[in-house]
Write a protein that holds these residues in place. Sequence first.
Motif, PDB file in Angstrom:
ATOM      1  N   ILE A  89      31.113  -5.395  20.701  1.00 49.10           N
ATOM      2  CA  ILE A  89      31.471  -4.743  19.929  1.00 49.10           C
ATOM      3  C   ILE A  89      29.880  -5.612  18.610  1.00 49.10           C
ATOM      4  CG2 ILE A  89      32.721  -4.587  17.882  1.00 49.10           C
ATOM      5  CD1 ILE A  89      35.002  -4.369  20.063  1.00 49.10           C
ATOM      6  N   GLY A  90      30.266  -6.883  18.469  1.00 45.63           N
ATOM      7  CA  GLY A  90      29.621  -7.320  17.966  1.00 45.63           C
ATOM      8  C   GLY A  90      30.141  -8.801  17.924  1.00 45.63           C
ATOM      9  N   MET A  91      29.592 -10.339  16.855  1.00 42.43           N
ATOM     10  CA  MET A  91      29.658 -11.302  16.870  1.00 42.43           C
ATOM     11  C   MET A  91      30.216 -11.902  16.164  1.00 42.43           C
ATOM     12  SD  MET A  91      25.684 -13.352  16.692  1.00 42.43           S
ATOM     13  CE  MET A  91      25.049 -12.416  15.316  1.00 42.43           C
ATOM     14  N   ILE A  92      31.601 -13.192  16.212  1.00 37.01           N
ATOM     15  CA  ILE A  92      32.023 -14.029  14.933  1.00 37.01           C
ATOM     16  C   ILE A  92      31.284 -15.436  14.772  1.00 37.01           C
ATOM     17  CG2 ILE A  92      33.388 -15.375  13.593  1.00 37.01           C
ATOM     18  CD1 ILE A  92      35.645 -13.980  15.475  1.00 37.01           C
ATOM     19  N   THR A  93      30.504 -15.657  13.310  1.00 38.31           N
ATOM     20  CA  THR A  93      29.248 -16.041  13.771  1.00 38.31           C
ATOM     21  C   THR A  93      30.460 -17.271  12.732  1.00 38.31           C
ATOM     22  OG1 THR A  93      28.552 -15.389  10.887  1.00 38.31           O
ATOM     23  CG2 THR A  93      26.897 -14.811  12.765  1.00 38.31           C
ATOM     24  N   PHE A  94      29.766 -18.667  13.020  1.00 35.38           N
ATOM     25  CA  PHE A  94      30.215 -19.821  12.307  1.00 35.38           C
ATOM     26  C   PHE A  94      30.986 -19.962  11.118  1.00 35.38           C
ATOM     27  CE2 PHE A  94      26.120 -20.801  11.125  1.00 35.38           C
ATOM     28  CZ  PHE A  94      26.009 -21.801  10.267  1.00 35.38           C
ATOM     29  N   ASP A  95      29.702 -19.759   9.804  1.00 39.02           N
ATOM     30  CA  ASP A  95      30.225 -19.609   8.498  1.00 39.02           C
ATOM     31  C   ASP A  95      31.294 -18.861   8.666  1.00 39.02           C
ATOM     32  OD1 ASP A  95      28.449 -17.541   9.526  1.00 39.02           O
ATOM     33  OD2 ASP A  95      28.014 -16.739   7.371  1.00 39.02           O
ATOM     34  N   ASP A  96      31.104 -18.076   8.723  1.00 42.75           N
ATOM     35  CA  ASP A  96      32.656 -16.903   8.868  1.00 42.75           C
ATOM     36  C   ASP A  96      34.358 -17.559   9.605  1.00 42.75           C
ATOM     37  OD1 ASP A  96      31.258 -14.650   7.284  1.00 42.75           O
ATOM     38  OD2 ASP A  96      31.277 -14.385   9.325  1.00 42.75           O
ATOM     39  N   ALA A  97      33.790 -18.724  10.628  1.00 44.23           N
ATOM     40  CA  ALA A  97      35.077 -18.881  11.300  1.00 44.23           C
ATOM     41  C   ALA A  97      35.181 -20.180  10.107  1.00 44.23           C
ATOM     42  CB  ALA A  97      34.498 -19.680  12.578  1.00 44.23           C
ATOM     43  N   MET A  98      34.254 -20.531   9.461  1.00 39.79           N
ATOM     44  CA  MET A  98      34.967 -22.543   8.760  1.00 39.79           C
ATOM     45  C   MET A  98      35.287 -20.782   7.447  1.00 39.79           C
ATOM     46  SD  MET A  98      31.198 -24.259   8.486  1.00 39.79           S
ATOM     47  CE  MET A  98      31.358 -25.322   9.512  1.00 39.79           C
ATOM     48  N   ASN A  99      35.171 -20.267   7.324  1.00 38.96           N
ATOM     49  CA  ASN A  99      35.513 -19.594   6.088  1.00 38.96           C
ATOM     50  C   ASN A  99      37.636 -19.225   6.032  1.00 38.96           C
ATOM     51  OD1 ASN A  99      34.259 -19.716   3.955  1.00 38.96           O
ATOM     52  ND2 ASN A  99      33.811 -17.548   4.834  1.00 38.96           N
ATOM     53  N   VAL A 100      37.234 -18.716   7.424  1.00 39.80           N
ATOM     54  CA  VAL A 100      39.211 -18.775   8.011  1.00 39.80           C
ATOM     55  C   VAL A 100      39.822 -19.742   8.717  1.00 39.80           C
ATOM     56  CG1 VAL A 100      40.489 -18.121  10.609  1.00 39.80           C
ATOM     57  CG2 VAL A 100      38.580 -16.769   9.348  1.00 39.80           C
ATOM     58  N   MET A 101      38.830 -20.817   8.433  1.00 40.23           N
ATOM     59  CA  MET A 101      39.864 -22.404   8.495  1.00 40.23           C
ATOM     60  C   MET A 101      40.479 -22.781   7.190  1.00 40.23           C
ATOM     61  SD  MET A 101      36.998 -24.345  11.571  1.00 40.23           S
ATOM     62  CE  MET A 101      38.327 -26.156  11.008  1.00 40.23           C
ATOM     63  N   GLU A 102      39.956 -22.038   6.044  1.00 38.57           N
ATOM     64  CA  GLU A 102      39.566 -23.453   5.282  1.00 38.57           C
ATOM     65  C   GLU A 102      41.383 -22.677   4.450  1.00 38.57           C
ATOM     66  OE1 GLU A 102      37.122 -25.651   2.151  1.00 38.57           O
ATOM     67  OE2 GLU A 102      37.254 -23.459   0.974  1.00 38.57           O
ATOM     68  N   ASP A 103      40.665 -20.795   4.482  1.00 42.50           N
ATOM     69  CA  ASP A 103      41.864 -20.026   4.294  1.00 42.50           C
ATOM     70  C   ASP A 103      43.245 -20.006   5.162  1.00 42.50           C
ATOM     71  OD1 ASP A 103      39.706 -18.292   2.918  1.00 42.50           O
ATOM     72  OD2 ASP A 103      40.111 -17.766   3.608  1.00 42.50           O
ATOM     73  N   GLU A 104      43.346 -20.261   6.584  1.00 46.43           N
ATOM     74  CA  GLU A 104      44.170 -20.362   7.065  1.00 46.43           C
ATOM     75  C   GLU A 104      44.875 -22.276   6.798  1.00 46.43           C
ATOM     76  OE1 GLU A 104      45.900 -18.411   9.360  1.00 46.43           O
ATOM     77  OE2 GLU A 104      44.088 -16.877  10.092  1.00 46.43           O
ATOM     78  N   ALA A 105      44.305 -22.998   6.685  1.00 45.91           N
ATOM     79  CA  ALA A 105      44.921 -24.425   6.132  1.00 45.91           C
ATOM     80  C   ALA A 105      45.662 -24.284   4.946  1.00 45.91           C
ATOM     81  CB  ALA A 105      43.636 -25.373   6.131  1.00 45.91           C
ATOM     82  N   THR A 106      44.624 -23.986   3.812  1.00 44.34           N
ATOM     83  CA  THR A 106      45.081 -23.527   2.694  1.00 44.34           C
ATOM     84  C   THR A 106      47.096 -22.693   2.236  1.00 44.34           C
ATOM     85  OG1 THR A 106      43.085 -23.039   1.193  1.00 44.34           O
ATOM     86  CG2 THR A 106      44.821 -21.867   0.421  1.00 44.34           C
ATOM     87  N   GLU A 107      46.530 -21.338   3.371  1.00 44.04           N
ATOM     88  CA  GLU A 107      48.070 -20.468   3.720  1.00 44.04           C
ATOM     89  C   GLU A 107      49.165 -21.705   4.370  1.00 44.04           C
ATOM     90  OE1 GLU A 107      48.369 -17.793   6.172  1.00 44.04           O
ATOM     91  OE2 GLU A 107      46.513 -16.343   5.265  1.00 44.04           O
ATOM     92  N   ASP A 108      48.365 -22.649   5.096  1.00 46.92           N
ATOM     93  CA  ASP A 108      49.716 -23.405   5.749  1.00 46.92           C
ATOM     94  C   ASP A 108      50.079 -24.129   4.801  1.00 46.92           C
ATOM     95  OD1 ASP A 108      50.380 -21.920   8.207  1.00 46.92           O
ATOM     96  OD2 ASP A 108      48.793 -23.784   9.101  1.00 46.92           O
ATOM     97  N   ILE A 109      49.350 -24.882   4.010  1.00 42.01           N
ATOM     98  CA  ILE A 109      49.728 -26.314   3.381  1.00 42.01           C
ATOM     99  C   ILE A 109      50.570 -25.345   2.308  1.00 42.01           C
ATOM    100  CG2 ILE A 109      49.131 -27.174   1.059  1.00 42.01           C
ATOM    101  CD1 ILE A 109      46.282 -28.072   2.480  1.00 42.01           C
ATOM    102  N   GLN A 110      50.523 -23.668   1.813  1.00 44.13           N
ATOM    103  CA  GLN A 110      51.039 -23.284   0.034  1.00 44.13           C
ATOM    104  C   GLN A 110      52.582 -23.008   0.984  1.00 44.13           C
ATOM    105  OE1 GLN A 110      48.930 -20.038  -1.014  1.00 44.13           O
ATOM    106  NE2 GLN A 110      47.198 -20.902  -2.101  1.00 44.13           N
ATOM    107  N   LYS A 111      52.671 -21.978   2.094  1.00 44.32           N
ATOM    108  CA  LYS A 111      53.833 -22.625   2.889  1.00 44.32           C
ATOM    109  C   LYS A 111      54.991 -23.647   3.462  1.00 44.32           C
ATOM    110  CE  LYS A 111      52.256 -18.679   6.161  1.00 44.32           C
ATOM    111  NZ  LYS A 111      52.030 -18.377   7.452  1.00 44.32           N
ATOM    112  N   LEU A 112      54.301 -25.018   3.330  1.00 44.35           N
ATOM    113  CA  LEU A 112      54.698 -26.036   3.528  1.00 44.35           C
ATOM    114  C   LEU A 112      55.431 -26.490   2.271  1.00 44.35           C
ATOM    115  CD1 LEU A 112      54.810 -27.545   6.321  1.00 44.35           C
ATOM    116  CD2 LEU A 112      53.704 -29.136   4.837  1.00 44.35           C
TER     117      LEU A 112
END
Lengths: 442, 442
Positions: free
Chosen positions: B232-255
């Motif tokens: 279908i396509g590829m996920i590039t590292f820069d988009d992966a980094m954005n996700v990592m940052e967003d997921e960490a933000t989510e975890d912190i806010q939930k915590l």
Amino acid sequence: MKKQLNDILMDQNIFIIEEFIRHQPYDIAQKIKSYSLQDQISLIDIIPITKSSKILRHMSPVEQYRILTHLSVDKTKILLNSQPMDDLVDLFLAIHPKQDEKLMTYLDKDTQQKIKDLMIFKPGTAGSLVTIDYISARENWSVKMTLEHIRKIAGNVESVSYIYVLDNYGHLNGIVSIRELLSALDREFLSNIMIRDIISVYAEVDQQEAVKKLTNHYLSALPVTTTDNKMIGMITFDDAMNVMEDEATEDIQKLGGSEPLNKPYFETSIWNIYSKRIPWLLFLFVAEAYTGTVLHYFEDTLEKVVALAFFVPLLVGTGGNTGTQIVATIIRAIGIGEVKFKDIFRVIRKEVSVGVLLGLSLGIAGLIRAYILGVGLEVAQVVAITLVCIVLWASIVASVLPLILRKLKLDPAVVSGPFITTFVDGTGLVIYFLVAKMLLNL
Amino acid sequence: MKKQLNDILMDQNIFIIEEFIRHQPYDIAQKIKSYSLQDQISLIDIIPITKSSKILRHMSPVEQYRILTHLSVDKTKILLNSQPMDDLVDLFLAIHPKQDEKLMTYLDKDTQQKIKDLMIFKPGTAGSLVTIDYISARENWSVKMTLEHIRKIAGNVESVSYIYVLDNYGHLNGIVSIRELLSALDREFLSNIMIRDIISVYAEVDQQEAVKKLTNHYLSALPVTTTDNKMIGMITFDDAMNVMEDEATEDIQKLGGSEPLNKPYFETSIWNIYSKRIPWLLFLFVAEAYTGTVLHYFEDTLEKVVALAFFVPLLVGTGGNTGTQIVATIIRAIGIGEVKFKDIFRVIRKEVSVGVLLGLSLGIAGLIRAYILGVGLEVAQVVAITLVCIVLWASIVASVLPLILRKLKLDPAVVSGPFITTFVDGTGLVIYFLVAKMLLNL
């Protein structure tokens, strides 16, 4: 639980081994980590070098060292020389100075010197993440020449994404991405296609700053230079991702009211975890202790209306919860650069507005709760009004404190959930009894 | 505060503009965001396309849309067609369905179809991160042929790091990294050098799983396929980094005890923040309310020894702090895959051991505090023993709950700091009064 790998080997059941090493290096590394050291060594020994060298990269420096020192000298030499420079530096930094003498001699003089040069950078700086396996070129090279050069050395570098154009003294004068190089005509010179507005960092800056630069500009590698622009090496995106993960872990642990462990959970000793947690717990204990003083001070009020005591944990608890929510949001927003000190009034305005809505909602909930407990309308009023005040108070404190700490160049994550909870506990009680005294005419 | 850009333009002070656009696209984007919309439009209009298209990529979809709809049709067309496929998809997903009709027509039919195909993937899945600007090749191509092909199309792809080898039906059969391709001989065929043990994900899997795969295997791009292995396509590292940052933000806010905001702080409305915070605050309020019931139940004990009341916030507060420390550590360890449900007994053993040490230390601190308050030895004993019990109780609850939630496929971060604090508040009080009744013979 442990696989009896040696038994498998004894059986000469080579098919299982073959099946095993068909997996990805990362997955094999994860499996191997749970085996006994003896099994780890046997396995690394029989796996072909091209694969085993990749497997090692997914293990911690200490794990690598344990295996390497038990292999034959020849094997160790080959494996060691196949590791990227930044991993070698981490390896030699992690093992005791005495122990590295032997391993060091397995590397050629040139590599030894390079490792020693890189070992001087303090952990946590951009320099500590550097690898020197990059591609360098000169600006008078043609695209054709550069491509031929890359094709010769591609196997020895960590990334071919960028070509760094250096002068005779090693100054970084330009960058050509592999994509631009491939798009250009053979006869073009690097000086004509290289980017001169270079994004780079100095080796001494904080690693977080370097990682932010790499991610903000969507780079797969970031050059690191001396302050007079001499190329030291580059930070690659995978190392940046590790830093991002570690920094988020640190922030979360700090927000939980503990010093960061700085190591994987199961690798941290009980004593070590204790020593990271107890200072904050004792500090908070002492801070919390003044709630006793407050209660002591208002003892007569409390004795007159014992019903007031029922709401103490509820009121201070709700204040703490509100504060924790805000602190988590603000500290993360500071961490990723969304909120800065200059935004302090915007933050206060926003949080106070939200606080009014939250305070009113919780005030109504307090009225209902007091009614259910049957403590009378007067105490119920005190509870409701106190809730509004405490929520607003928590909103202001929780939004202001992290920003002020940041301004003072202190870590804003010092204002953890437990910290704000403790702070609001004591001050919230004062608010409670003042409201009570006023409304109940005590 | 706002720069009067139009005035600058009026002055024909072209040097300032030239100076301005010499900065990096990311930095220009950050600057521009603080300008008025009119200034943003004027600036994007005069900046050369090669640069302005890069600047746009550093703005949010909504910001991009606002600017694009105010430029001339020609300019919009060129800018739109210069954006990477994944950014286009995000743009069309972010704007209202009605509004995208006009913008859509600026793209050629083929691109329109591709965007519509990609828009079907739900946010949060691997498919939603996909870009289709990748390099594909056939296995019977020679290295020379492939390199020539890449040199023709390099300008149009998002990353040249990997060459994906597809068959006639679009199945992903192999991968060649650009490094391996450059290292290989011209006459070699891709079938001989491509890696067949492919690391890829299905489009439907959670984005976090995809990101974990990319980071674990140190990949700069990860292929995304259908369940029958069609690329279908590829996920590039820069988009992966954005996700990592967003997921960490989510975890912190939930915590922190709130639903995640899912948007940058200042872009979230007051009402929106309120709606994310109030459900948890009300839930915790109701849960905390039973502390009132507990205190009510032990009212006679409390009336007999009013001094007991002084220590209520201190005891439950300390229990909550201990629990919060543990919850933060365990939830993060679960999040990054360090701790799994099968480790539950290892975790309990570890936390109880640490808890004993913490409990004893805090118990001593409690004795000292009670002595200072002058409440008598008996109450002091009650306080010290209660502290040990509460800390142990908090240790067990805080280490077990997140793991059980995980096992039940619920989000472990539901056990936030405020949650554990509230839970320990009520149960801790019960422990306190039971200990008091027993030791004081009430």
